[in-house]
Design a protein around this motif. Structure first.
Motif, PDB file in Angstrom:
ATOM      1  N   ASP A  64       6.661 -12.951   6.059  1.00 44.26           N
ATOM      2  CA  ASP A  64       6.917 -11.567   5.672  1.00 44.26           C
ATOM      3  C   ASP A  64       6.063 -10.599   6.479  1.00 44.26           C
ATOM      4  O   ASP A  64       5.105 -10.982   7.159  1.00 44.26           O
ATOM      5  CB  ASP A  64       6.749 -11.362   4.162  1.00 44.26           C
ATOM      6  CG  ASP A  64       5.319 -11.525   3.673  1.00 44.26           C
ATOM      7  OD1 ASP A  64       4.385 -11.065   4.354  1.00 44.26           O
ATOM      8  OD2 ASP A  64       5.132 -12.096   2.587  1.00 44.26           O
ATOM      9  N   ASP A  66       3.907  -8.182   5.776  1.00 41.93           N
ATOM     10  CA  ASP A  66       2.487  -8.006   5.470  1.00 41.93           C
ATOM     11  C   ASP A  66       1.650  -9.152   6.035  1.00 41.93           C
ATOM     12  O   ASP A  66       0.553  -8.936   6.563  1.00 41.93           O
ATOM     13  CB  ASP A  66       2.272  -7.900   3.961  1.00 41.93           C
ATOM     14  CG  ASP A  66       2.709  -6.551   3.402  1.00 41.93           C
ATOM     15  OD1 ASP A  66       2.673  -5.560   4.159  1.00 41.93           O
ATOM     16  OD2 ASP A  66       3.096  -6.497   2.224  1.00 41.93           O
ATOM     17  N   SER A  89      11.100 -10.537   9.958  1.00 39.75           N
ATOM     18  CA  SER A  89      10.966 -10.071   8.578  1.00 39.75           C
ATOM     19  C   SER A  89      12.108  -9.127   8.203  1.00 39.75           C
ATOM     20  O   SER A  89      12.731  -8.509   9.057  1.00 39.75           O
ATOM     21  CB  SER A  89       9.626  -9.371   8.370  1.00 39.75           C
ATOM     22  OG  SER A  89       9.590  -8.151   9.078  1.00 39.75           O
ATOM     23  N   SER A 220      12.120  -9.553  -3.357  1.00 43.81           N
ATOM     24  CA  SER A 220      10.929  -8.874  -3.874  1.00 43.81           C
ATOM     25  C   SER A 220      10.216  -8.100  -2.775  1.00 43.81           C
ATOM     26  O   SER A 220       9.667  -7.013  -3.026  1.00 43.81           O
ATOM     27  CB  SER A 220       9.970  -9.882  -4.521  1.00 43.81           C
ATOM     28  OG  SER A 220       9.474 -10.813  -3.570  1.00 43.81           O
ATOM     29  N   GLU A 221      10.232  -8.637  -1.550  1.00 42.34           N
ATOM     30  CA  GLU A 221       9.625  -7.905  -0.428  1.00 42.34           C
ATOM     31  C   GLU A 221      10.382  -6.603  -0.171  1.00 42.34           C
ATOM     32  O   GLU A 221       9.790  -5.536  -0.004  1.00 42.34           O
ATOM     33  CB  GLU A 221       9.627  -8.774   0.828  1.00 42.34           C
ATOM     34  CG  GLU A 221       8.989  -8.075   2.036  1.00 42.34           C
ATOM     35  CD  GLU A 221       9.102  -8.864   3.325  1.00 42.34           C
ATOM     36  OE1 GLU A 221       8.305  -8.613   4.225  1.00 42.34           O
ATOM     37  OE2 GLU A 221      10.013  -9.711   3.440  1.00 42.34           O
ATOM     38  N   THR A 225       8.283  -3.140  -1.183  1.00 37.08           N
ATOM     39  CA  THR A 225       7.682  -2.407  -0.058  1.00 37.08           C
ATOM     40  C   THR A 225       8.420  -1.130   0.304  1.00 37.08           C
ATOM     41  O   THR A 225       7.931  -0.364   1.135  1.00 37.08           O
ATOM     42  CB  THR A 225       7.609  -3.298   1.193  1.00 37.08           C
ATOM     43  OG1 THR A 225       8.939  -3.688   1.573  1.00 37.08           O
ATOM     44  CG2 THR A 225       6.770  -4.543   0.939  1.00 37.08           C
TER      45      THR A 225
END
Length: 267
Positions: A64, A66, A89, A220-221, A225
């Protein structure tokens, strides 16, 4: 002015795929091997990433955004103009500022985004290849070679425009989870819903099923974000409240429906 070094043939290049045993990373590893790289290495959590950076010419982050950002920042002083940096990503906003700085320092950076889960057949799948700056060319060539090898449909954009992709993802995921949550609270599982579905309902279950099948990591990412998530969610709540108000009067309900038809130009 571009600071890119002279091209190095694949036979002389060493690639490292971070997350190379995952769904995306494992496929990237195989394609890189097929391109004739001198060596393709896999870096997983706990491995000495600094050693991989020192020994590699090309870095592909199949993790991902981050995590990719943290790893690049931790090895910032080791990155040189001979490096090509790519990632896969689903979100790009955490990476843009760092990528722009790396590009200014002569490092070739290109970001990619496969438009479906990597376990799907890649032929014809949409892929975004995101240019970062004036030094992106070498990394971009590698991205094109990677995805053309699997006959994907490549869309080249500036990395700053990827926010439009992320916006579409956010609304899609959010609406699908609201749909799934409403069925769950009513006690109606998807297979029960689909058993008596009209054509429209059947078509609606396709994106819902695909969304639920993606697991938790990527959705969820994308949801967490998104910098405009509060604004977007407010609009969803306003739309739900507007529909609720109009359910008590059929004439008003028709007007509400027609407003949506007119706005989206779909008579």
């Amino acid at each position: 002015m571009s600071l890119e070094t002279q091209p190095i043939s694949y036979e002389e290049r060493i690639a490292t795929v971070v997350g190379g045993r995952g769904q995306l990373g494992s496929r990237v590893v195989k394609i890189l091997e097929g391109l004739g790289m001198r060596e393709v290495r896999i870096c997983e959590k706990g491995d000495p990433f600094t050693d991989f950076v020192r020994l590699s010419t090309d870095l592909f982050f199949a993790v991902d955004a981050d995590q990719a950002k943290d790893m690049l920042q931790s090895t910032r002083d080791l990155l040189q103009p001979q490096h090509s940096i790519l990632d896969g990503s689903s979100v790009k906003s955490p990476l843009i500022s760092l990528y722009r700085k790396l590009d200014c320092d002569g490092i070739s950076v290109c970001s990619t985004h496969l438009g479906a889960v990597p376990t799907q057949p890649w032929r014809g799948m949409k892929v975004w290849v995101c240019e970062v700056g004036q030094n992106s060319e070498r990394a971009k060539r590698l991205a094109f070679d990677l995805f053309l090898a699997k006959n994907t449909s490549i869309q080249q954009i500036d990395i700053g425009d990827h926010e439009k992709v992320e916006q579409d993802q956010w609304f899609t995921f959010t609406i699908m989870y609201i749909f799934a949550g409403a069925l769950r609270k009513y006690g109606l599982p998807l297979d029960g819903f689909n058993a008596f579905a009209t054509l429209n309902a059947e078509l609606a279950t396709l994106p819902l099923g695909r969304t639920l099948g993606q697991g938790t990591v990527v959705p969820s990412e994308v949801l967490f974000t998104q910098p405009k998530k509060e604004e977007f969610f407010t609009k969803i709540l306003e739309a739900v409240e507007e529909l609720g108000r109009n359910l008590v009067d059929r004439d008003n309900l028709k007007m509400f429906i027609q407003e949506n038809i007119d706005f989206h130009d779909n008579p």
